[in-house]
Design a protein around this motif. Structure first.
Motif, short mmCIF file in Angstrom:
data_model
loop_
_atom_site.label_atom_id
_atom_site.label_comp_id
_atom_site.label_asym_id
_atom_site.label_seq_id
_atom_site.Cartn_x
_atom_site.Cartn_y
_atom_site.Cartn_z
N ARG A 81 -9.28 -7.24 -15.83
CA ARG A 81 -9.46 -5.80 -15.98
C ARG A 81 -8.19 -5.23 -17.31
O ARG A 81 -8.69 -4.51 -17.93
N LYS A 133 -1.83 7.87 -11.91
CA LYS A 133 -2.69 6.78 -11.76
C LYS A 133 -2.69 5.92 -13.01
O LYS A 133 -1.82 6.08 -14.16
N THR A 168 -5.85 -13.38 -7.80
CA THR A 168 -5.65 -12.08 -8.01
C THR A 168 -5.23 -11.88 -9.27
O THR A 168 -5.47 -11.07 -10.07
N ASP A 213 -4.23 3.38 -9.45
CA ASP A 213 -5.82 4.02 -9.30
C ASP A 213 -6.18 3.85 -7.68
O ASP A 213 -6.77 4.74 -7.09
N LYS A 214 -5.80 2.57 -7.23
CA LYS A 214 -6.21 2.26 -5.68
C LYS A 214 -5.11 2.52 -4.67
O LYS A 214 -5.10 2.03 -3.61
N ALA A 215 -3.69 2.84 -5.06
CA ALA A 215 -2.40 3.00 -4.50
C ALA A 215 -2.01 1.79 -3.82
O ALA A 215 -1.54 1.77 -2.79
N ILE A 216 -2.31 0.41 -4.85
CA ILE A 216 -1.80 -0.63 -4.07
C ILE A 216 -1.18 -1.53 -5.24
O ILE A 216 -1.08 -1.23 -6.55
N ASP A 268 -1.71 -1.42 -9.37
CA ASP A 268 -2.98 -0.71 -9.37
C ASP A 268 -2.70 0.64 -8.61
O ASP A 268 -3.48 1.09 -7.53
N THR A 322 -1.09 7.03 -4.42
CA THR A 322 -1.08 7.31 -5.55
C THR A 322 -0.46 8.54 -6.10
O THR A 322 -0.63 9.70 -5.82
N ILE A 365 -2.94 1.14 -14.29
CA ILE A 365 -2.83 -0.13 -13.89
C ILE A 365 -1.63 -0.92 -14.89
O ILE A 365 -1.72 -0.51 -16.20
N GLN A 409 0.81 -1.07 -0.17
CA GLN A 409 0.14 0.03 0.01
C GLN A 409 0.93 1.38 -0.11
O GLN A 409 2.09 1.27 0.64
N GLU A 423 -8.89 14.47 -2.54
CA GLU A 423 -10.01 14.22 -3.31
C GLU A 423 -11.74 14.84 -2.63
O GLU A 423 -12.51 14.05 -2.85
#
Length: 755
Positions: A418, A188, A411, A399-402, A397, A185, A190, A182, A651
């Motif tokens: 995606r 952004k 996974t 976009d989700k900061a992971i 990813d 971001t 993937i 984690q 955000e």
């Protein structure tokens, strides 16, 4: 006693201990006595990492019964904090520290002062070395530096004797099982690929010098070689795949010839360290200083020095090259502590799919470049090297900061689905590259792209943009240690115009300063800015530094000889600023005429509307300009007084709030009928739902990232502008909050897919 003499005195005795026939425990027992006596400290203790815990392994001054009994978790107590953060603590009153953890079996209650340093091996803490004293006092810098030097020597003894957990044990299951990472971001997107470390580790096999003079000569030769390399690269007309590379080398040159840096390395050698250990010793000191720096811009400058330290260390050890120089063999997720913009540009874009940084910030120069390159990036991942190994499969990813290291098959399957959907969409968008974006009711919308690097121009025909609505000229300034020469600017601008052919390019004059600080324009005005994005930057800076503006004006005019030139001024607050900027161009135009130089066939001037105050004087400005571009990123943070670099606020304020949209509509109404072309440039225009709202407000020109061109063209072809205008007027007449949910519901009813 100097730091050199103190460390030298201790090292001489340690050398004898290490060469003795004593068993490892006996050696450490003798070590704590030597250090305690040399520093006149009542307590000296060594904690080692064993089975994931810090174990008291040797002590002078604490209860001997506590040895091998007292244990601390990583992050627990003062020693746990030192090991977790790999940082030094120096406290006059240890018990006052919020992380102090009392262990009664040690008998340490009578000691007040505390100083501790990490024992580091291959960038990980394998233990800690600490001293304590009954009287409350902070230890002198001389004593701290001596402790840090001794800790380096101890690391070799400890690891070779197998006293601490090895690297695999330290990493534990994280090195073999699935791991979710984690972060924050930064860019952004993937991506998937194999983990590659930007900075391969330099392994230091010997810490204590046998002959100090030999080590000193090795460092001198390494400095000479490093300087020769930098001079050679700086003299090249181009470097790597982009002309911006050579300019960042000027930053390296400043540090490479810094006498203070070389002197500190020499002092470390004088204390008895090898050349490699001395460089690493000074580098550790730099890292610890960086952790104490609150100013992110100053911290970025410290990163430049760390990059150069790594270069010097590789030269002196013979372990040359970063991952970029070795070349990427497959799709790659780059792993790094931090990166400079020029370092990122060295990588093959075809193979570089994403970046994960242990540090990094939203305002760092490398993030600006990564965004332009379309490379997903996350940062602020503490302990990154403890989670990932070279060659691991990584799914990023951003976009989700992971990110997922060594992911489970489930996974992988979800991620693959995606990615497949994304590729299908990209293929559909690619088919639109030659299709003109007309709305359903027959209105032609201009869809242009943003750029900032010469290489970005290759995207123009690929995505089918109508031109470049925003060429950020500051990138070459951000990667340069000195003001870029006018000739170099001219060459880049000419190359951009050549690549664009008959499509227009709007050059935005340099937007640096504030949160895009450059070392050669340091100023009291900039350094004292509490809110750098609202400070001494962009046009404000350029008008004050007239030489900078004149140089860029002439470069643009010369580059556009015999063709059209479009110039846009950033962060205009009042019409007089536009007039002043245009006057600089007029002056250079007059000079070029006097020199009988070929001039542009036509010149169009425009402004960025980012500062809300400008909206109040558009009636004065509009007769003087040909086009106006609304910069949504800065405008939004100024409207809401919310720093977009602050993760807590990034955000919080919605682009589809009534405040933003009503402001935008007012700008459209003010420009209607003026003959001035009105456009949007910024992230807002590249998001489908937000773009739908902007179309409803009356915007007919978009300048967005290249990857967004296809999706926005596809959106336009599904929209009836009259219908979406009516919806926006209805929603803005009596809003209850953000229009996002209501506009989303309407789009779904119309069969319009949004983000």
């Amino acid at each position: 006693m100097s730091a050199v003499a103190a460390a030298r005195q201790i090292l001489n005795q340690l050398h004898e201990v290490m060469a003795s026939r004593l068993h490892p425990q006996g050696k450490l027992d003798r070590v704590v006595e030597i250090i305690g006596e040399a520093l006149d400290s009542e307590v000296c203790s060594i904690y080692l990492l064993r089975e994931g815990m810090l174990e008291l392994f040797a002590t002078r001054g604490l209860e001997q019964a506590a040895v091998h009994v007292t244990r601390l978790a990583i992050g627990e107590g003062l020693n746990g904090i030192i090991a977790e953060h790999i940082e030094t603590l120096n406290l006059a009153e240890a018990a006052a520290h919020p992380d102090f953890a009392y262990r009664p079996e040690t008998g340490e209650e009578k000691y007040h002062s505390f100083a501790g340093v990490p024992i580091v091996y291959r960038e990980r803490a394998v233990g800690t070395l600490c001293v304590q004293h009954a009287d409350p006092r902070r230890y002198d810098d001389v004593e701290i530096e001596a402790l840090q030097t001794v800790a380096m020597v101890l690391s070799e003894l400890i690891v070779h004797a197998g006293l601490a957990d090895d690297e695999a044990a330290t990493l534990g299951e994280a090195a073999s099982g699935p791991q979710m990472i984690q972060g924050l971001t930064l860019v952004k997107g993937i991506a998937g690929g194999t983990a590659v470390f930007h900075q391969p580790r330099v392994l230091i096999d010997q810490v204590v010098a046998e002959d100090i003079e030999v080590e000193r000569q090795r460092v001198y030769r390494a400095f000479d070689k490093m300087r020769d390399q930098i001079e050679a690269m700086a003299s090249q007309a181009e470097f790597g795949t982009g002309g911006e590379h050579d300019e960042v080398l000027e930053t390296y040159k400043m540090f490479a010839y810094d006498e203070g840096w070389g002197r500190r390395i020499n002092e470390a050698i004088d204390s008895g360290l090898t050349a490699e250990a001395a460089i690493e010793r000074v580098q550790q000191r730099t890292r610890m200083r960086m952790r104490e720096i609150d100013d992110p811009l100053l911290a970025d400058r410290m990163h430049d020095l760390e990059d150069l330290s790594n270069r010097l260390l590789r030269i002196v050890s013979g372990q040359l090259g970063t991952a970029a120089s070795q070349g990427l063999k497959r799709d790659t997720i780059l792993i790094a502590k931090n990166l400079g913009p020029a370092e990122l540009l060295e990588y093959d874009r075809r193979r570089l799919k994403g970046v994960i940084l242990e540090e990094g910030s939203l305002t760092a120069h490398v993030v600006i470049v990564a965004r332009a390159m379309g490379v997903p990036m996350i940062g602020r991942v503490r302990g990154l090297r403890g989670m990932v190994r070279e060659g691991d499969e990584i799914l990023l990813d951003a976009d989700k900061a992971i990110a997922h290291a060594r992911p489970l098959q489930q996974t992988i399957d979800v991620f693959a689905e995606r990615m497949a959907r994304s590729r299908q969409k990209q293929a559909a968008y690619a088919e639109l590259r030659a299709v003109e974006p007309f709305s359903r009711d027959g209105t032609r919308i201009q869809v242009m792209m943003n750029a900032g690097l010469r290489d970005d121009m290759a995207s123009l025909p690929i995505v089918g943009a109508d031109g470049v609505g925003l060429f950020r000229t500051e990138f070459q300034f951000l990667v340069s240690a000195t003001l870029p020469q006018r000739e170099r600017q001219t060459r880049i601008y000419r190359d951009v115009l050549d690549a664009a052919g008959d499509k227009p390019v709007i050059f935005r004059t340099v937007d640096i300063g504030g949160d895009k600080a450059v070392p050669y324009l340091d100023s009291e005005n900039a350094s004292n800015d509490e809110n750098p994005a609202m400070g001494w930057r962009a046009l404000r800076l350029a008008l004050e530094r007239e030489g900078l503006m004149k140089s860029q004006a002439r470069a643009l005019l010369e580059a556009a000889a015999g063709r059209s030139l479009n110039v846009m001024f950033p962060m205009v607050s009042e019409p007089w600023e536009f007039d002043a900027a245009k006057a600089v161009f007029d002056g250079q135009l007059t000079f070029l005429k006097s020199q009988k130089r070929i001039l542009p066939d036509s010149i169009r001037y425009g402004a960025m509307l980012e500062v809300p105050a400008l909206a109040e004087t558009l009636d004065i400005l509009l007769p003087r300009i040909s086009f106006l571009s609304v910069g949504t990123n800065d405008l939004t943070q100024f409207l809401f007084a919310a720093d977009r670099a602050n993760p807590k606020l990034a955000e919080r304020y919605d682009w589809l709030s009534p405040a933003v949209l009503r402001f935008m509509r007012r700008v459209v109404q003010a420009t209607d009928g003026s003959g001035v072309e009105l456009g949007i440039c910024g992230e807002m225009g590249g998001r489908r739902l937000e773009a739908l709202a902007l179309l409803g407000l009356g915007f007919r020109r978009f300048s967005i990232t290249p990857v967004a061109v296809g999706p926005i063209k596809e959106l336009i072809r599904k929209v009836n502008l009259g219908e979406v205008r009516d919806v926006m007027n209805r929603l803005l007449a009596a809003p209850t909050g953000s229009l996002r949910a209501e506009l989303q519901a309407w789009a779904e009813q119309q069969g319009i897919e949004t983000d």
